[in-house]
Enzyme design. Structure first.
Site, PDB file in Angstrom:
ATOM      1  N   HIS A 198       0.833  -1.211   0.000  1.00 35.22           N
ATOM      2  CA  HIS A 198       0.000   0.000   0.000  1.00 35.22           C
ATOM      3  C   HIS A 198       0.867   1.260   0.000  1.00 35.22           C
ATOM      4  O   HIS A 198       0.435   2.314   0.476  1.00 35.22           O
ATOM      5  CB  HIS A 198      -0.948   0.013   1.204  1.00 35.22           C
TER       6      HIS A 198
ATOM      7  N   SER B 171      15.375  20.744 -17.473  1.00 28.39           N
ATOM      8  CA  SER B 171      14.229  21.637 -17.620  1.00 28.39           C
ATOM      9  C   SER B 171      14.653  22.878 -18.384  1.00 28.39           C
ATOM     10  O   SER B 171      15.764  23.379 -18.210  1.00 28.39           O
ATOM     11  CB  SER B 171      13.696  22.042 -16.238  1.00 28.39           C
TER      12      SER B 171
ATOM     13  N   LYS C 279      17.053  20.780 -12.427  1.00 23.29           N
ATOM     14  CA  LYS C 279      16.285  19.555 -12.662  1.00 23.29           C
ATOM     15  C   LYS C 279      17.088  18.468 -13.380  1.00 23.29           C
ATOM     16  O   LYS C 279      17.887  18.739 -14.275  1.00 23.29           O
ATOM     17  CB  LYS C 279      15.025  19.865 -13.465  1.00 23.29           C
TER      18      LYS C 279
ATOM     19  N   GLU D 145       9.582   7.571 -17.292  1.00 20.04           N
ATOM     20  CA  GLU D 145       8.239   8.129 -17.463  1.00 20.04           C
ATOM     21  C   GLU D 145       7.669   7.740 -18.826  1.00 20.04           C
ATOM     22  O   GLU D 145       6.486   7.412 -18.947  1.00 20.04           O
ATOM     23  CB  GLU D 145       8.294   9.646 -17.298  1.00 20.04           C
TER      24      GLU D 145
ATOM     25  N   TYR E  45     -11.409 -14.752 -44.527  1.00 19.06           N
ATOM     26  CA  TYR E  45     -10.658 -13.504 -44.536  1.00 19.06           C
ATOM     27  C   TYR E  45     -11.587 -12.322 -44.772  1.00 19.06           C
ATOM     28  O   TYR E  45     -12.495 -12.370 -45.604  1.00 19.06           O
ATOM     29  CB  TYR E  45      -9.566 -13.524 -45.623  1.00 19.06           C
TER      30      TYR E  45
END
Length: 482
Positions: A167, A288, A294, A301, A328
């Site tokens: 959790h 950045s 940064k 990501e 097909y």
């Protein structure tokens, strides 16, 4: 085959005799698939050469014609390899190859399509491509697994401990190698699923014709052996429309994307200042345009996002297939759009994730510091169990101690002995050993556990698994991409 003049070039069609006039340009724009299926050309040529030999063996063409067809197909391959441009009438990769073959050898080229259809042709080429795609993906996954294994070995050698989370809350201490290996084994299952998809693809549909089978005595056994298939499809109606193998491969890729997404999520979280377990390198991160400080883990990501994309490819295919009648149908033409997109996506993501992970560093000090004594609450309950207390009662006693430590604003191991004795009289001074993270890990030597010997066994098993790669077909052609 029909031909007409188009912008100074001879247009080429594999059909048209029963039609009067030209097709509507809107139809041509919708019907044309060459922008997607061009990459199948090496596989289409490979199967066409096998078909030329099979036609000769069946007595349909002469040996001279068969050899002319093979030689002409080699010439077409050389032209395509050199970048021969398509023309507007090249509806698909089969039309393109047929046109170029006519340019190479003349009217003998018209004999090649005897007894076959684009239906069994494209099914065969796509299966060949899929088998090579599996081998390529397997290699890319193994390279990522190798990076994970090297990190796990290093962390295990240093006995680095870290919190495990349920959790997203601190749960119990584990070796950091255990966490790394928890991402190795899902990738191992992905490789097994991909191998299963390759087995599903390894059935030869060539010889099925448009739907009813070839009317000439073609040896499908010869075709199977020449092209490296494991078996032959048993039913021609099913063979030309079966895209289960595409769905199997897309499912395997979707699962791979999901596992990469979960790995990426962990790495992104552990790389934040709030966790501080992982340090990113420079080569696989970005900056950045506004904030000079940064360092963004864009690879991970983007890997998370890729998981959604390949899941969409799987959903697209299944939604397309579910409503089709037997045989097909042109809807199936889009199977390759989804298949190629999913495989291409993973072939971009996997090397980037492997490279980014390889240059990550692990902060052992931050990991160890995060192993608070409260995480050994289960060990404290086990301590009482060893003294004859039922686990449920031990659980309740330790729960009260945890509440008391939270109210006092101290760690569990900072409570005085009298607090433990008040919770249960069987607590003695050796209880504090149970609150050691290292001791907690050492007690978990069950197979698959986080104990040092169990981790060593995992590392050995992982190394064995890496040694078993997915072999490409013996006559495999390098996987083509756009």
């Amino acid at each position: 085959m029909s031909a007409l003049k188009l912008d100074g070039a001879v247009a080429h069609k594999l059909w048209g005799g029963r039609f009067s006039g030209d097709s509507a340009p809107e139809l041509d724009a919708l019907n044309r698939s060459l922008d997607v299926d061009l990459r199948l050309w090496p596989f289409d040529i490979e199967l066409s050469k096998a078909w030329a030999v099979a036609l000769w063996q069946a007595g349909v063409v002469t040996l001279e014609d068969s050899r002319t067809l093979e030689h002409g197909l080699d010439g077409v391959a050389a032209r395509l390899r050199a970048g021969a441009p398509p023309i507007a009438s090249d509806e698909d990769v089969h039309t393109l190859i047929d046109r170029l073959l006519h340019e190479e050898i003349g009217d003998v080229a018209s004999k090649l399509h005897t007894g076959r259809s684009r239906n069994d042709q494209v099914a065969t080429a796509t299966r060949l491509w899929a088998m090579d795609a599996v081998a390529a993906l397997d290699g890319a996954i193994r390279r990522l697994q190798t990076v994970l294994l090297e990190h796990a070995r290093t962390l295990h050698a240093e006995r680095v401990l870290m919190p495990a989370y349920t959790h997203l809350q601190r749960a119990q201490p584990v070796e950091a190698a255990h966490w790394v290996l928890s991402h190795f084994w899902p990738l191992d299952r992905d490789r097994q699923r991909l191998a299963g998809a390759a087995r599903a693809a390894a059935a030869l549909p060539l010889g099925s014709g448009a739907i009813a089978g070839c009317a000439f005595p073609i040896s499908r056994v010869l075709l199977q052996e020449t092209l490296g298939f494991a078996r032959r499809t048993p039913n021609s109606m099913d063979a030309v429309s079966d895209r289960d193998f595409v769905a199997d491969l897309l499912y395997a890729v979707a699962m791979l994307g999901m596992h990469l997404s979960r790995l990426a999520e962990d790495v992104v979280l552990f790389g934040t200042a709030e966790f501080g377990f992982i340090e990113f390198g420079d080569r696989y991160t970005t900056g950045s345009s506004m904030m000079p400080q940064k360092r963004n883990p864009d690879v991970f990501e983007l890997a998370r996002g890729a998981g959604s994309r390949v899941l969409g490819d799987l959903s697209t295919l299944l939604a397309t297939l579910k409503g089709l009648p037997t045989g097909y149908n042109k809807d199936i033409q889009d199977d390759k759009r989804a298949l190629f997109d999913a495989v291409d996506t993973m072939q971009r993501v996997l090397p980037a994730v492997a490279g980014a992970l390889a240059e990550c560093g692990f902060r052992a000090d931050r990991m160890r510091a995060a192993c608070s004594s409260t995480m050994m609450a289960t060990d404290l309950a086990d301590y009482l169990v060893a003294k004859g207390v039922a686990f449920r009662d031990a659980h309740a006693a330790v729960g009260r101690l945890v509440r008391e430590s939270e109210a006092a604003g101290v760690e569990l191991n900072a409570l005085p002995l009298r607090a433990f004795a008040a919770a249960d009289a069987r607590f003695e001074t050796d209880l504090f050993e149970a609150l050691s993270a290292a001791r907690s890990v050492e007690r978990r030597e069950v197979d698959g556990g986080t104990g040092p010997r169990a981790i060593g066994a995992q590392l050995d098993a992982a190394l064995v698994s890496l040694g078993a790669g997915q072999e490409p077909r013996g006559n495999a052609i390098r996987l083509q991409s756009d």
